[in-house]
Design an enzyme around this catalytic site. Structure first.
Site, short mmCIF file in Angstrom:
data_model
loop_
_atom_site.label_atom_id
_atom_site.label_comp_id
_atom_site.label_asym_id
_atom_site.label_seq_id
_atom_site.Cartn_x
_atom_site.Cartn_y
_atom_site.Cartn_z
N HIS A 140 0.85 -1.13 0.06
CA HIS A 140 -0.04 -0.09 -0.04
C HIS A 140 0.82 1.02 0.02
O HIS A 140 0.51 2.57 -0.89
CB HIS A 140 -0.82 0.11 1.24
CG HIS A 140 -1.70 1.25 1.46
ND1 HIS A 140 -1.20 2.18 2.32
CD2 HIS A 140 -2.71 1.74 0.79
CE1 HIS A 140 -2.15 3.36 2.39
NE2 HIS A 140 -3.13 2.96 1.44
N GLU A 200 2.07 1.76 -3.44
CA GLU A 200 1.14 2.41 -4.24
C GLU A 200 1.01 3.91 -4.14
O GLU A 200 0.95 4.51 -4.93
CB GLU A 200 -0.22 1.62 -4.09
CG GLU A 200 -1.56 2.17 -4.51
CD GLU A 200 -2.55 2.60 -3.71
OE1 GLU A 200 -3.09 3.69 -3.68
OE2 GLU A 200 -2.86 1.58 -2.97
#
Length: 429
Positions: free
Chosen positions: A67, A70
């Site tokens: 995450h 990202e």
């Protein structure tokens, strides 16, 4: 370039695997004003332990790093990529799930430029120590925000009650402590291992000219150099078939308790088609009994055990699977006990052929309506592709199901030691 035709749905998908291994799928929908593109890597929050490319020994990276990565890919040395998309009339976004990370855009104009931007920014990482430290503060705030949301805590609390060791039990964003240990080198290690084109899929659906767009993508990829990529070795802990905690609860500042019942699904050894069949049957059976028109829902509602917040979902993937039912309740213990009884009771229920035919027609109708959405097509196509299924094979899969399939599924589905209850209770004044 290969053309895959699905005559039942009157759809054509253009497919090509680039020399670097990137798989590209294009779906022309000239009647649509909007085009939707999604660039996905087969890498999610559960991929914490792996052998980095070029190394011999496995490592375990901090929780939440997929995450974190990202977030960081949008930030370049000289700009924020979101601004590039905005200038080109596009809306961009990204998400990380348990099993994948996806970057996407939607636009009604300048499609070629936006596809170029999507490919180029994902394939050109820039991480600095300063920007990584800055991002830790941003993501820490995001984690704390989710920690204050009772619905999110109820969802993840249920998963944590189901799983002993598997990293699906870890919040996708990680913890404040875990992300504070992430370094620039960690990000590059994960990027170089999981963001090779051969581990990625590009899907674009909408008002496009497939031959011209495929040529553009081909040229874009040919202009970049990528080393040969061996198979990625990923490692997951041994996970018992039983739940980690049969009952667990936390207190939060809520006025009404949240009571969730989770079922730990057995996905070991299932092929993509078997996962699809199980997913379809589970969703259809839950809908039949627990949707607002279902007999079980009606009983729960009449007995004042649930309100309109009641919901259910099933998620099945290659490494894990779970079903969760529940919602707000003034009688949380009574609701949990009754749902468990109902799940066990399913074995004694028999769905008549006529009723199952209606269930299939409803599922087909829902699927056909969903195909009007470019976002649904793109997201679901990639999801199914990564488990070895084609989205456009879902319709014949639904049509092939029988009442006997449902009965067989229910008979092996619910076991006492695979059910967990998680509750969020009001704090005592």
């Amino acid at each position: 370039m290969e053309v895959l035709e699905y005559q039942q749905l009157n759809e054509k998908v253009y497919k090509e695997t680039m020399d670097n291994g990137l798989q590209v799928f294009l779906l022309a929908k000239p009647e649509m004003a909007k085009t939707f593109g999604i660039f996905t890597t087969d890498y999610g929050s559960i991929d914490q332990t792996f052998t980095p490319i070029g190394k011999d020994e496995k490592i375990t990276v901090p929780e939440g790093i997929a995450h974190f990565l990202e977030h960081k890919l949008f930030e370049k040395e000289d700009r924020d990529v979101f601004q590039d998309f905005t200038r080109q009339g596009a809306s961009a976004n990204a998400f990380t799930s348990f099993t994948k990370t996806a970057y996407l855009f939607s636009s009604t104009s300048e499609i070629e430029k936006n596809v170029q931007t999507l490919l180029d920014f994902v394939q050109d990482p820039y991480f600095s120590e300063e920007s990584v430290e800055k991002e830790k503060g941003i993501i820490s705030q995001e984690i704390r925000m989710y920690d204050d949301q009772p619905d999110w805590r109820a969802f993840f609390g249920t998963i944590q009650s189901l799983y002993h060791e598997h990293p699906v039990k870890v919040d996708i964003a990680g913890t404040v402590d875990s992300i504070n240990t992430i370094t620039k080198d960690d990000l590059y290690t994960c990027y170089e291992t999981f963001y090779h084109p051969s581990n990625m899929v590009l899907f674009i659906a909408g008002n496009i000219e497939p031959e011209a767009l495929m040529k553009q993508i081909r040229e874009n990829q040919a202009s970049k150099e990528f080393a040969e990529q061996p198979q990625i070795d990923r490692f997951y802990p041994e996970e018992p078939s039983t739940v980690a905690k049969k009952e667990h609860s936390i207190t939060m500042p809520v006025t009404t308790a949240k009571s969730m019942v989770g079922v730990k699904e057995n996905v070991e050894g299932l092929t993509g088609q078997e996962l699809l069949k199980a997913e379809l049957l589970s969703s259809m059976i839950l809908d039949y009994y627990f949707s607002k028109s279902g007999a079980y829902y009606e009983e729960l509602y009449k007995n004042d055990l649930i309100d309109d917040s009641f919901q259910f979902e099933t998620e099945l993937d290659r490494q894990f699977g779970f079903t969760i039912l529940g919602g707000d309740s003034r009688k949380p213990e009574e609701l949990a006990n009754r749902i468990k009884e109902m799940l066990h009771q399913l074995k004694n229920e028999k769905i008549a052929e006529e009723d199952f035919s209606r269930m299939k027609r409803k599922k087909i109708g829902q699927f056909m309506r969903a195909l009007n959405s470019m976002e649904f097509i793109a997201n679901q196509f990639v999801h199914y592709h990564l488990i070895g299924v084609n989205l456009f094979d879902v319709l014949p899969a639904i049509e092939s199901l029988t009442a006997n399939d449902a009965e067989e599924y229910v008979n092996q589905w619910i076991k006492e030691d695979t059910i967990a209850v998680f509750q969020v209770k009001p704090q005592q004044s």
